[in-house]
Design a protein around this motif. Structure first.
Motif, PDB file in Angstrom:
ATOM      1  N   ASP A   1       0.720  -1.258  -0.010  1.00 49.20           N
ATOM      2  CA  ASP A   1       0.007   0.076   0.090  1.00 49.20           C
ATOM      3  C   ASP A   1       0.870   1.088   0.052  1.00 49.20           C
ATOM      4  O   ASP A   1       1.448   1.432   1.075  1.00 49.20           O
ATOM      5  CB  ASP A   1      -0.907  -0.015   1.176  1.00 49.20           C
ATOM      6  CG  ASP A   1      -1.848   1.186   1.185  1.00 49.20           C
ATOM      7  OD1 ASP A   1      -1.900   1.945   0.268  1.00 49.20           O
ATOM      8  OD2 ASP A   1      -2.683   1.275   2.099  1.00 49.20           O
ATOM      9  N   PRO A   2       0.768   1.941  -1.160  1.00 55.38           N
ATOM     10  CA  PRO A   2       1.571   3.241  -1.110  1.00 55.38           C
ATOM     11  C   PRO A   2       1.447   4.368  -0.021  1.00 55.38           C
ATOM     12  O   PRO A   2       2.192   5.048   0.199  1.00 55.38           O
ATOM     13  CB  PRO A   2       1.521   3.830  -2.431  1.00 55.38           C
ATOM     14  CG  PRO A   2       0.128   3.033  -2.935  1.00 55.38           C
ATOM     15  CD  PRO A   2      -0.091   1.845  -2.162  1.00 55.38           C
ATOM     16  N   GLU A   3       0.242   4.158   0.578  1.00 55.18           N
ATOM     17  CA  GLU A   3      -0.142   5.272   1.357  1.00 55.18           C
ATOM     18  C   GLU A   3      -0.106   4.666   2.995  1.00 55.18           C
ATOM     19  O   GLU A   3      -0.029   5.397   3.895  1.00 55.18           O
ATOM     20  CB  GLU A   3      -1.744   5.228   1.378  1.00 55.18           C
ATOM     21  CG  GLU A   3      -2.109   5.820   0.145  1.00 55.18           C
ATOM     22  CD  GLU A   3      -3.808   6.327   0.278  1.00 55.18           C
ATOM     23  OE1 GLU A   3      -4.356   6.393   1.390  1.00 55.18           O
ATOM     24  OE2 GLU A   3      -4.267   6.750  -0.944  1.00 55.18           O
ATOM     25  N   THR A   4       0.781   3.531   3.018  1.00 58.25           N
ATOM     26  CA  THR A   4       0.960   3.095   4.422  1.00 58.25           C
ATOM     27  C   THR A   4       2.488   2.867   4.805  1.00 58.25           C
ATOM     28  O   THR A   4       3.237   2.514   3.923  1.00 58.25           O
ATOM     29  CB  THR A   4       0.299   1.572   4.570  1.00 58.25           C
ATOM     30  OG1 THR A   4      -0.911   1.889   4.419  1.00 58.25           O
ATOM     31  CG2 THR A   4       0.670   0.980   5.925  1.00 58.25           C
ATOM     32  N   PHE A   5       3.029   3.362   5.662  1.00 62.44           N
ATOM     33  CA  PHE A   5       4.526   3.131   6.235  1.00 62.44           C
ATOM     34  C   PHE A   5       4.345   2.164   7.265  1.00 62.44           C
ATOM     35  O   PHE A   5       3.967   2.294   8.329  1.00 62.44           O
ATOM     36  CB  PHE A   5       5.181   4.595   6.909  1.00 62.44           C
ATOM     37  CG  PHE A   5       6.489   4.776   7.147  1.00 62.44           C
ATOM     38  CD1 PHE A   5       7.342   4.613   5.979  1.00 62.44           C
ATOM     39  CD2 PHE A   5       6.867   4.548   8.504  1.00 62.44           C
ATOM     40  CE1 PHE A   5       8.593   4.645   6.317  1.00 62.44           C
ATOM     41  CE2 PHE A   5       8.267   4.394   8.664  1.00 62.44           C
ATOM     42  CZ  PHE A   5       9.133   4.457   7.666  1.00 62.44           C
ATOM     43  N   THR A   6       4.911   0.967   6.802  1.00 62.85           N
ATOM     44  CA  THR A   6       4.900  -0.342   7.435  1.00 62.85           C
ATOM     45  C   THR A   6       5.972  -0.286   8.714  1.00 62.85           C
ATOM     46  O   THR A   6       7.064  -0.066   8.604  1.00 62.85           O
ATOM     47  CB  THR A   6       5.058  -1.362   6.763  1.00 62.85           C
ATOM     48  OG1 THR A   6       4.093  -1.420   5.338  1.00 62.85           O
ATOM     49  CG2 THR A   6       4.836  -2.914   7.241  1.00 62.85           C
ATOM     50  N   LEU A   7       5.455  -0.755   9.927  1.00 63.56           N
ATOM     51  CA  LEU A   7       6.165  -0.987  10.986  1.00 63.56           C
ATOM     52  C   LEU A   7       6.141  -2.398  11.553  1.00 63.56           C
ATOM     53  O   LEU A   7       5.187  -3.074  11.591  1.00 63.56           O
ATOM     54  CB  LEU A   7       5.594   0.029  12.228  1.00 63.56           C
ATOM     55  CG  LEU A   7       5.575   1.364  11.789  1.00 63.56           C
ATOM     56  CD1 LEU A   7       4.624   2.267  12.855  1.00 63.56           C
ATOM     57  CD2 LEU A   7       6.756   2.157  11.681  1.00 63.56           C
ATOM     58  N   THR A   8       7.392  -2.819  11.668  1.00 61.94           N
ATOM     59  CA  THR A   8       7.406  -4.212  12.320  1.00 61.94           C
ATOM     60  C   THR A   8       8.448  -4.148  13.604  1.00 61.94           C
ATOM     61  O   THR A   8       9.189  -2.827  13.742  1.00 61.94           O
ATOM     62  CB  THR A   8       8.071  -5.199  11.412  1.00 61.94           C
ATOM     63  OG1 THR A   8       9.379  -5.111  11.107  1.00 61.94           O
ATOM     64  CG2 THR A   8       7.134  -5.542  10.134  1.00 61.94           C
ATOM     65  N   TYR A   9       8.468  -5.010  14.247  1.00 58.46           N
ATOM     66  CA  TYR A   9       9.397  -5.067  15.683  1.00 58.46           C
ATOM     67  C   TYR A   9       9.840  -6.295  15.798  1.00 58.46           C
ATOM     68  O   TYR A   9       9.047  -7.494  15.560  1.00 58.46           O
ATOM     69  CB  TYR A   9       8.573  -4.467  16.798  1.00 58.46           C
ATOM     70  CG  TYR A   9       9.485  -4.290  18.134  1.00 58.46           C
ATOM     71  CD1 TYR A   9      10.202  -3.038  18.173  1.00 58.46           C
ATOM     72  CD2 TYR A   9       9.616  -5.375  18.979  1.00 58.46           C
ATOM     73  CE1 TYR A   9      11.180  -3.070  19.306  1.00 58.46           C
ATOM     74  CE2 TYR A   9      10.397  -5.267  20.172  1.00 58.46           C
ATOM     75  CZ  TYR A   9      11.242  -3.984  20.274  1.00 58.46           C
ATOM     76  OH  TYR A   9      12.003  -3.698  21.168  1.00 58.46           O
ATOM     77  N   GLU A  10      10.910  -6.296  16.231  1.00 62.71           N
ATOM     78  CA  GLU A  10      11.810  -7.711  16.151  1.00 62.71           C
ATOM     79  C   GLU A  10      11.514  -8.260  17.738  1.00 62.71           C
ATOM     80  O   GLU A  10      12.248  -7.553  18.555  1.00 62.71           O
ATOM     81  CB  GLU A  10      13.331  -7.795  15.731  1.00 62.71           C
ATOM     82  CG  GLU A  10      13.862  -8.739  15.821  1.00 62.71           C
ATOM     83  CD  GLU A  10      15.110  -8.790  15.035  1.00 62.71           C
ATOM     84  OE1 GLU A  10      15.275  -8.830  13.777  1.00 62.71           O
ATOM     85  OE2 GLU A  10      16.290  -8.785  15.736  1.00 62.71           O
TER      86      GLU A  10
END
Length: 501
Positions: A24-33
């Motif tokens: 999604d070009p409108e979403t800045f994706t966040l992940t956590y380790e």
């Protein structure tokens, strides 16, 4: 179109899955380790699950990644935490490390993850196994990351050798495979190989990228430019890691394979408050978002969810202000080679082949004996096939081959030789991980991760290449298949000509 921070069931009751968020070009994706430790329970596991519950309630994190024996140490298998994360309502991103698995175990794990509906896998070779019960664990590395991605793509396409037309699967293979890359290499050879191998991983089927940990924003920018120049639209998550002062000092000394933390930053962290480190991570997150990354992959030691929420809040504010303070977040690596020239942004000229050694002579011998285009090679092929008909002649040929190749190449007689693809340097004896499609990411300043007193095998390969070699030559080379270990200790000469019948 600007990306907004990933949101989770806050406004309209719907949630993007991790793959949807990436695309999604409108979403800045966040992940956590999350990093499980030794043991099946205890306070550390309780803290990880508490973090997962709070992340689910907050809604901004799209997936929680779970390491697989991080650092080469045994730990709780990622499926255990992954199953509980699923129950919370978050997606697990499973690290699929190859250091401990042969191809049968890889298949077994893939069937398990298919059954559990763990669809997001980060494929990586992994750090070399460390000493444990009765000493050093045996490294496996039966398949490399490229071969594993290819295997998964074959399973998804139905061309897998265990899948037949009359063998339907209630749960189709729907894995999304990510890969890793380091844009933070010191030498030209290491960096060119990282980018060449990245292109091979994408060609094999990788659908997203997570970078190695780094603090040099110019090198992050270099990676984005590298992909854009090649019209690669694959989403990339930048790895933003927040170490404690003690861990920062350890990393600066080269304690973590493949990670370059500038000593100046480690020194600064010794006198900082925790809030200063969190604000730096927030500044990096905002700036990486401006550079065009699809998101960030957050991690750190000694952090709770309040710390991560603080980083995300501050990152959003800094991004809206659009006033980057590079001096507080950019820590360049001294003497680091760059793919692009800083003045005009053009690609630096490459310098492979600076130490050709005996490669030209070996290449000539290979063409004379194995090309099949001249009388000598045809005679040699007929001789090898003749020797294969009788046990005594076969043993004499194996003895001769072993003697010649052990003297010249330190050969291990795998029976499935790839010397001609690695400038006549043997990966079976020269690379501790026995990689045939390019190096791992653990080297430092051209030195091997496992044996720092040696040059990385693939640095040596780069120095023996033809001087006219370009990155696209390395990236476009054939992806070598896994070794057939049934051929071990047999004659690779006989095997070569039997295949070429």
């Amino acid at each position: 179109m600007q990306r907004t921070l990933a949101m989770h069931m806050k406004n309209n009751g719907t949630k993007n899955s991790f793959p949807q968020s990436l695309l999604d070009p409108e979403t800045f994706t966040l992940t956590y380790e999350l990093v499980p430790g030794r043991g099946a329970g205890g306070k550390k596991i309780d803290r990880l699950l508490e973090f997962a519950h709070l992340a689910g309630e907050d809604g901004r994190i799209s997936a929680l990644s779970i390491t697989d024996n991080a650092g080469g140490h045994p730990a709780l298998a990622p499926i255990a935490i992954g199953s509980e994360i699923q129950q919370i309502g978050l997606e697990p991103l499973i690290h699929f490390s190859l250091k401990d698995k042969n191809r049968n175990q890889i298949e077994s794990h893939l069937f398990l993850y298919q059954r559990q509906r763990f669809n997001n896998l980060l494929i990586l070779g992994g750090d070399f196994p460390k000493a444990t019960y009765y000493g050093q664990a045996k490294p496996v590395y039966d398949l490399d990351s490229i071969q594993t991605i290819q295997l998964i793509e074959c399973m998804k396409a139905g061309h897998y050798r265990h899948v037949h037309e009359d063998n339907s699967h209630a749960l189709p293979f729907s894995f999304q495979c990510g890969c890793v890359v380091s844009p933070f290499k010191m030498t030209e050879a290491e960096q060119v190989w990282q980018y060449a191998k990245l292109l091979k991983k994408i060609r094999a089927g990788a659908t997203f990228i997570i970078t190695q940990v780094g603090y040099d924003l110019k090198k992050y920018e270099e990676l984005i430019r590298f992909l854009r120049n090649r019209q690669m639209r694959i989403p990339v998550l930048a790895n933003v890691f927040i170490p404690s002062p003690a861990v920062a000092k350890f990393m600066a000394r080269g304690g973590v394979p493949g990670i370059l933390l500038p000593p100046a930053l480690a020194e600064l962290m010794q006198s900082e408050k925790k809030e200063d480190r969190l604000l730096r991570a927030a500044g990096m997150t905002a700036e990486l978002r401006r550079l065009g990354f699809a998101g960030v992959h957050l991690g750190g030691n000694g952090l709770d969810f309040d710390d991560v929420a603080f980083i995300l809040d501050q990152a959003e504010e800094l991004y809206k202000k659009n006033t980057p303070a590079l001096e507080s977040i950019h820590f360049p690596i001294a003497r680091c080679w760059s793919f692009y020239r800083p003045k005009d942004g053009k690609q630096n000229r490459l310098h492979p082949g600076t130490r050709p050694g005996s490669r030209p002579l070996h290449h000539l011998a290979h063409r004379l004996l194995f090309s099949g285009t001249n009388q000598l090679s045809r005679l040699f092929a007929a001789f090898c096939r003749l020797c294969d008909r009788h046990i005594i002649s076969r043993r004499l040929l194996i003895f001769t081959e072993r003697l010649i190749k052990e003297i010249l190449f330190n050969c291990r007689m795998c029976g499935d030789c790839t010397l001609s693809e690695s400038t006549y340097l043997c990966p079976q004896s020269g690379c501790p991980k026995k990689l045939v499609n390019g190096p791992c990411g653990g080297s430092s300043d051209g030195r091997c991760e496992v044996f720092p007193d040696r040059r990385c095998l693939y640095v040596r390969v780069y120095q023996r290449l033809d001087p006219d070699t370009i990155l696209e030559d390395l990236a476009g080379a054939s992806i070598l298949p896994p070794k057939d270990w049934a051929l071990e200790h047999s004659s690779s000469w006989i095997n070569y000509f039997q295949k070429s019948k």
